[in-house]
Design an enzyme around this catalytic site. Structure first.
Site, PDB file in Angstrom:
ATOM      1  N   THR A 125       0.896  -1.119  -0.207  1.00 57.49           N
ATOM      2  CA  THR A 125      -0.035  -0.044   0.056  1.00 57.49           C
ATOM      3  C   THR A 125       1.048   1.436  -0.027  1.00 57.49           C
ATOM      4  OG1 THR A 125      -1.448   1.390   1.238  1.00 57.49           O
ATOM      5  CG2 THR A 125       0.034  -0.351   2.509  1.00 57.49           C
ATOM      6  N   ASP A 126       0.264   2.296  -0.470  1.00 61.51           N
ATOM      7  CA  ASP A 126       1.085   3.609  -0.522  1.00 61.51           C
ATOM      8  C   ASP A 126       1.124   4.075   1.002  1.00 61.51           C
ATOM      9  OD1 ASP A 126      -1.551   4.117  -0.186  1.00 61.51           O
ATOM     10  OD2 ASP A 126      -1.706   5.469  -1.684  1.00 61.51           O
ATOM     11  N   GLU A 127       0.312   3.567   1.929  1.00 56.19           N
ATOM     12  CA  GLU A 127       0.275   3.905   3.216  1.00 56.19           C
ATOM     13  C   GLU A 127       1.721   3.906   3.848  1.00 56.19           C
ATOM     14  OE1 GLU A 127      -2.836   3.351   5.858  1.00 56.19           O
ATOM     15  OE2 GLU A 127      -4.283   3.657   4.139  1.00 56.19           O
ATOM     16  N   TYR A 152      -1.890  -0.397  11.229  1.00 53.31           N
ATOM     17  CA  TYR A 152      -2.127  -1.330   9.930  1.00 53.31           C
ATOM     18  C   TYR A 152      -0.979  -0.876   8.766  1.00 53.31           C
ATOM     19  CZ  TYR A 152      -3.409  -1.570   5.008  1.00 53.31           C
ATOM     20  OH  TYR A 152      -3.269  -1.825   3.606  1.00 53.31           O
ATOM     21  N   LYS A 156       2.178  -3.319   7.499  1.00 57.47           N
ATOM     22  CA  LYS A 156       2.422  -3.492   5.969  1.00 57.47           C
ATOM     23  C   LYS A 156       3.708  -2.900   5.637  1.00 57.47           C
ATOM     24  CE  LYS A 156      -0.190  -4.608   3.119  1.00 57.47           C
ATOM     25  NZ  LYS A 156      -0.528  -5.773   2.491  1.00 57.47           N
TER      26      LYS A 156
HETATM   27  P1  NAD Z   1      -9.949  -6.975   2.570  1.00 62.31           P
HETATM   28  O1  NAD Z   1     -10.108  -6.740   3.990  1.00 62.31           O
HETATM   29  O2  NAD Z   1     -11.335  -6.707   1.887  1.00 62.31           O
HETATM   30  O3  NAD Z   1      -9.670  -8.457   2.386  1.00 62.31           O
HETATM   31  C1  NAD Z   1      -8.847  -9.120   3.138  1.00 62.31           C
HETATM   32  C2  NAD Z   1      -9.045 -10.552   2.864  1.00 62.31           C
HETATM   33  O4  NAD Z   1      -7.925 -11.540   3.499  1.00 62.31           O
HETATM   34  C3  NAD Z   1     -10.325 -11.257   3.536  1.00 62.31           C
HETATM   35  O5  NAD Z   1     -10.804 -12.133   2.469  1.00 62.31           O
HETATM   36  C4  NAD Z   1      -9.810 -11.985   4.673  1.00 62.31           C
HETATM   37  O6  NAD Z   1     -10.694 -13.147   4.889  1.00 62.31           O
HETATM   38  C5  NAD Z   1      -8.373 -12.526   4.312  1.00 62.31           C
HETATM   39  N1  NAD Z   1      -7.543 -12.721   5.435  1.00 62.31           N
HETATM   40  C6  NAD Z   1      -7.292 -11.970   6.563  1.00 62.31           C
HETATM   41  N2  NAD Z   1      -6.486 -12.456   7.370  1.00 62.31           N
HETATM   42  C7  NAD Z   1      -6.199 -13.685   6.815  1.00 62.31           C
HETATM   43  C8  NAD Z   1      -5.473 -14.817   7.137  1.00 62.31           C
HETATM   44  N3  NAD Z   1      -4.502 -14.641   8.071  1.00 62.31           N
HETATM   45  N4  NAD Z   1      -5.347 -15.895   6.481  1.00 62.31           N
HETATM   46  C9  NAD Z   1      -5.614 -15.946   5.124  1.00 62.31           C
HETATM   47  N5  NAD Z   1      -6.633 -14.857   4.571  1.00 62.31           N
HETATM   48  C10 NAD Z   1      -6.975 -13.902   5.481  1.00 62.31           C
HETATM   49  O7  NAD Z   1      -9.005  -6.351   2.029  1.00 62.31           O
HETATM   50  P2  NAD Z   1      -8.550  -5.491   0.743  1.00 62.31           P
HETATM   51  O8  NAD Z   1      -9.176  -4.050   0.749  1.00 62.31           O
HETATM   52  O9  NAD Z   1      -9.117  -6.446  -0.501  1.00 62.31           O
HETATM   53  O10 NAD Z   1      -6.877  -5.677   0.621  1.00 62.31           O
HETATM   54  C11 NAD Z   1      -6.203  -6.611   0.092  1.00 62.31           C
HETATM   55  C12 NAD Z   1      -4.788  -6.103  -0.081  1.00 62.31           C
HETATM   56  O11 NAD Z   1      -4.719  -5.010  -0.784  1.00 62.31           O
HETATM   57  C13 NAD Z   1      -3.987  -5.978   1.370  1.00 62.31           C
HETATM   58  O12 NAD Z   1      -3.029  -6.581   1.439  1.00 62.31           O
HETATM   59  C14 NAD Z   1      -4.076  -4.484   1.607  1.00 62.31           C
HETATM   60  O13 NAD Z   1      -3.205  -3.964   2.339  1.00 62.31           O
HETATM   61  C15 NAD Z   1      -3.809  -4.058  -0.113  1.00 62.31           C
HETATM   62  N6  NAD Z   1      -4.270  -2.814  -0.235  1.00 62.31           N
HETATM   63  C16 NAD Z   1      -5.559  -2.357  -0.233  1.00 62.31           C
HETATM   64  C17 NAD Z   1      -6.063  -1.278  -0.838  1.00 62.31           C
HETATM   65  C18 NAD Z   1      -7.306  -0.600  -0.697  1.00 62.31           C
HETATM   66  O14 NAD Z   1      -7.735   0.377  -0.960  1.00 62.31           O
HETATM   67  N7  NAD Z   1      -8.351  -1.426   0.067  1.00 62.31           N
HETATM   68  C19 NAD Z   1      -5.120  -0.280  -1.253  1.00 62.31           C
HETATM   69  C20 NAD Z   1      -3.822  -0.731  -1.399  1.00 62.31           C
HETATM   70  C21 NAD Z   1      -3.366  -2.097  -0.853  1.00 62.31           C
HETATM   71  O1  DAU Z   2      -4.057   4.092   0.563  1.00 65.55           O
HETATM   72  C1  DAU Z   2      -4.342   2.823   0.513  1.00 65.55           C
HETATM   73  C2  DAU Z   2      -5.237   2.256   2.014  1.00 65.55           C
HETATM   74  O2  DAU Z   2      -6.513   2.905   1.596  1.00 65.55           O
HETATM   75  C3  DAU Z   2      -5.146   0.700   1.953  1.00 65.55           C
HETATM   76  O3  DAU Z   2      -3.684   0.199   2.216  1.00 65.55           O
HETATM   77  C4  DAU Z   2      -6.283   0.159   3.198  1.00 65.55           C
HETATM   78  O4  DAU Z   2      -6.294  -1.206   3.178  1.00 65.55           O
HETATM   79  C5  DAU Z   2      -7.561   1.031   2.638  1.00 65.55           C
HETATM   80  O5  DAU Z   2      -8.681   0.632   3.966  1.00 65.55           O
HETATM   81  C6  DAU Z   2      -7.449   2.493   2.535  1.00 65.55           C
HETATM   82  O6  DAU Z   2      -7.074   3.139   3.741  1.00 65.55           O
HETATM   83  P1  DAU Z   2      -7.767   4.326   4.257  1.00 65.55           P
HETATM   84  O7  DAU Z   2      -7.599   4.755   5.598  1.00 65.55           O
HETATM   85  O8  DAU Z   2      -7.275   5.535   3.084  1.00 65.55           O
HETATM   86  O9  DAU Z   2      -9.314   4.067   3.867  1.00 65.55           O
HETATM   87  P2  DAU Z   2     -10.691   4.459   4.520  1.00 65.55           P
HETATM   88  O10 DAU Z   2     -11.860   3.587   3.483  1.00 65.55           O
HETATM   89  O11 DAU Z   2     -10.649   3.959   5.778  1.00 65.55           O
HETATM   90  O12 DAU Z   2     -10.948   5.998   4.366  1.00 65.55           O
HETATM   91  C7  DAU Z   2     -10.595   6.658   3.210  1.00 65.55           C
HETATM   92  C8  DAU Z   2     -10.701   7.935   4.016  1.00 65.55           C
HETATM   93  O13 DAU Z   2     -12.201   8.449   4.233  1.00 65.55           O
HETATM   94  C9  DAU Z   2      -9.682   8.376   5.040  1.00 65.55           C
HETATM   95  O14 DAU Z   2      -9.215   9.842   4.935  1.00 65.55           O
HETATM   96  C10 DAU Z   2     -10.668   8.326   6.118  1.00 65.55           C
HETATM   97  C11 DAU Z   2     -12.003   8.840   5.634  1.00 65.55           C
HETATM   98  N1  DAU Z   2     -13.436   8.372   6.213  1.00 65.55           N
HETATM   99  C12 DAU Z   2     -13.443   7.022   6.389  1.00 65.55           C
HETATM  100  C13 DAU Z   2     -14.496   6.291   6.816  1.00 65.55           C
HETATM  101  C14 DAU Z   2     -14.705   4.955   6.768  1.00 65.55           C
HETATM  102  C15 DAU Z   2     -14.367   9.176   6.578  1.00 65.55           C
HETATM  103  O15 DAU Z   2     -14.338  10.526   6.344  1.00 65.55           O
HETATM  104  N2  DAU Z   2     -15.510   8.586   6.815  1.00 65.55           N
HETATM  105  C16 DAU Z   2     -15.814   7.375   7.069  1.00 65.55           C
HETATM  106  O16 DAU Z   2     -16.878   6.943   7.492  1.00 65.55           O
END
Ligand code: NAD
Ligand code: DAU
Length: 336
Positions: A125-127, A152, A156
């Site tokens: 992730t970019d985080e 988190y 990562k």
């Molecule tokens: P998500 O929370 O929707 O899904 C995570 C999945 O992993 C779930 O199906 C869960 O059951 C499974 N899981 C969790 N713990 C596990 C374990 N111990 N063993 C096996 N399976 C397990 O997550 P997402 O948003 O789809 O993110 C997927 C990946 O992408 C993560 O690595 C996250 O860090 C990365 N990522 C997410 C975003 C975003 O915007 N959501 C952006 C950049 C990177």
């Molecule tokens: O940047 C990549 C990341 O993006 C991933 O690594 C993470 O897995 C993914 O969860 C996401 O992280 P964020 O914390 O940026 O996402 P989130 O959807 O929780 O929140 C997005 C933005 O919106 C953040 O600035 C917080 C804000 N927010 C979030 C929620 C849930 C609100 O203002 N209101 C809300 O109810």
């Protein structure tokens, strides 16, 4: 490659990736997923039995992981590692599962991969880079120093460093990608965009943390999937690639667009207490990925991508309704 072992394939991005791979390539797919609260078998319904297999299990379970990796062919197959605890708010409330899955789970996987010399792609992730000021012209590149803010993002970052060390010390054939914020179908309603859409569909108001001025760099999940395939095919071993689609928007803007698409006044939202340590702004410079792999995003019209996402949540209430009450109860405890 002929088979991919996809961890976390029942989650948001993993399930979209699996669908993308089965539709656009000839690879077979095995998903390993623990089915935590974030995993959902309904996200994998209708996939072809002859090319797809689901295994329920924990990536930190070394005997299980070793057995699955033993079935892979080092000449053709790969592990694509999505599984993680992914939500910042949860990591603030209870960080332990983040260490267990994101750090220890990744360790178990790369140990299994190195023993059998299996190609490994780590989804990050970019985080890991922390945040940028709102008025900073800079964007994150692969050279930006790691400075994670939350439990988190620190787990990562730790997993990225493990993968890099395994490349250098053991010759693990790995790549890493760091993507910005994804949106699209099958995203858990705890996350920002689906939370607000489903609030409005349920007659509640969107909730913006703090001032609503924090900026995220949005990319459609389909573009994340195509970028990962591009890296698997054309990425250089040992390299990190940032994935982004020039989608910077502040949170208030996103909520206003959603309200408009849902036929509500653009100001019909509430400001709620801020997330502790809330990162201000993320922004990705994806030029290395574009230059080296030729990848480019397809979803370049953000409003159109949001409209498609709204339509998906409207049409799929049976998918999200079972998550909604528990999720809002957890937010109520946090006062957000
Ligand atoms: P998500 O929370 O929707 O899904 C995570 C999945 O992993 C779930 O199906 C869960 O059951 C499974 N899981 C969790 N713990 C596990 C374990 N111990 N063993 C096996 N399976 C397990 O997550 P997402 O948003 O789809 O993110 C997927 C990946 O992408 C993560 O690595 C996250 O860090 C990365 N990522 C997410 C975003 C975003 O915007 N959501 C952006 C950049 C990177
Ligand atoms: O940047 C990549 C990341 O993006 C991933 O690594 C993470 O897995 C993914 O969860 C996401 O992280 P964020 O914390 O940026 O996402 P989130 O959807 O929780 O929140 C997005 C933005 O919106 C953040 O600035 C917080 C804000 N927010 C979030 C929620 C849930 C609100 O203002 N209101 C809300 O109810």
């Amino acid at each position: 490659m002929s088979a991919l072992l996809v961890t976390g394939g029942a989650g948001f991005i993993g399930s979209n990736f699996v669908r993308h791979v089965l539709e656009r390539t000839t690879h077979d797919v095995v998903v390993l997923d623990k089915l935590t609260y974030a995993g959902n078998l309904a996200s994998l319904e209708g996939l072809p039995d002859d090319r797809f297999r689901f295994v329920r299990g924990d990536i930190a379970d070394a005997p299980l992981v070793d057995a699955l990796v033993a079935d892979l062919d080092p000449a053709t197959d790969a592990i694509v590692h999505f599984a993680a605890e992914s939500h910042n708010d949860n990591s603030l409330a209870g960080p332990r599962p983040f260490v267990d899955t994101n750090v220890v789970g990744t360790f178990v996987l790369i140990e299994a991969a190195r023993r059998r010399d299996i190609r490994f792609h780590h989804i990050s992730t970019d985080e890991v880079y922390g945040d940028l000021e709102l008025d900073d012209p800079a964007r994150f590149t692969e050279e930006t120093a790691y400075r994670p803010s939350s439990p988190y993002s620190s787990t990562k970052a730790a997993s990225d460093l493990l993968v890099r060390a395994w490349v250098r010390s053991y010759g693990l054939r790995a790549t890493i990608s760091g993507c910005s914020n994804n949106y699209g179908p099958y995203q858990h309603v705890e996350k920002f965009i689906p939370r607000q859409i489903t609030n409005v569909l349920r007659g509640a108001r969107p909730k913006l943390y703090g001032s609503g001025r924090n900026v995220r760099d949005w990319i459609h999940v389909e573009d994340h999937s195509s970028a990962v395939l591009a890296i698997l095919g054309r990425g250089r071993i040992g390299e990190t690639y940032l994935i982004g689609a020039d989608g910077e928007r502040d949170n208030a803007h996103v909520v206003e667009e959603l309200l408009d698409l849902l036929g509500q006044p653009r100001d019909a939202y509430d400001l709620v207490p801020d997330r502790p340590g809330h990162d201000l702004r993320y922004a990705i410079d994806a030029s290395k990925l574009r230059r080296e792999t030729g990848w480019s995003p397809r979803f370049t019209d953000f409003r159109d991508g949001l409209a498609r996402t709204v339509a998906w949540y409207r049409a799929n209430e049976s998918w999200w309704a079972p998550q909604k009450d528990d999720t809002e109860a957890r937010y109520a405890e946090l006062g957000r």
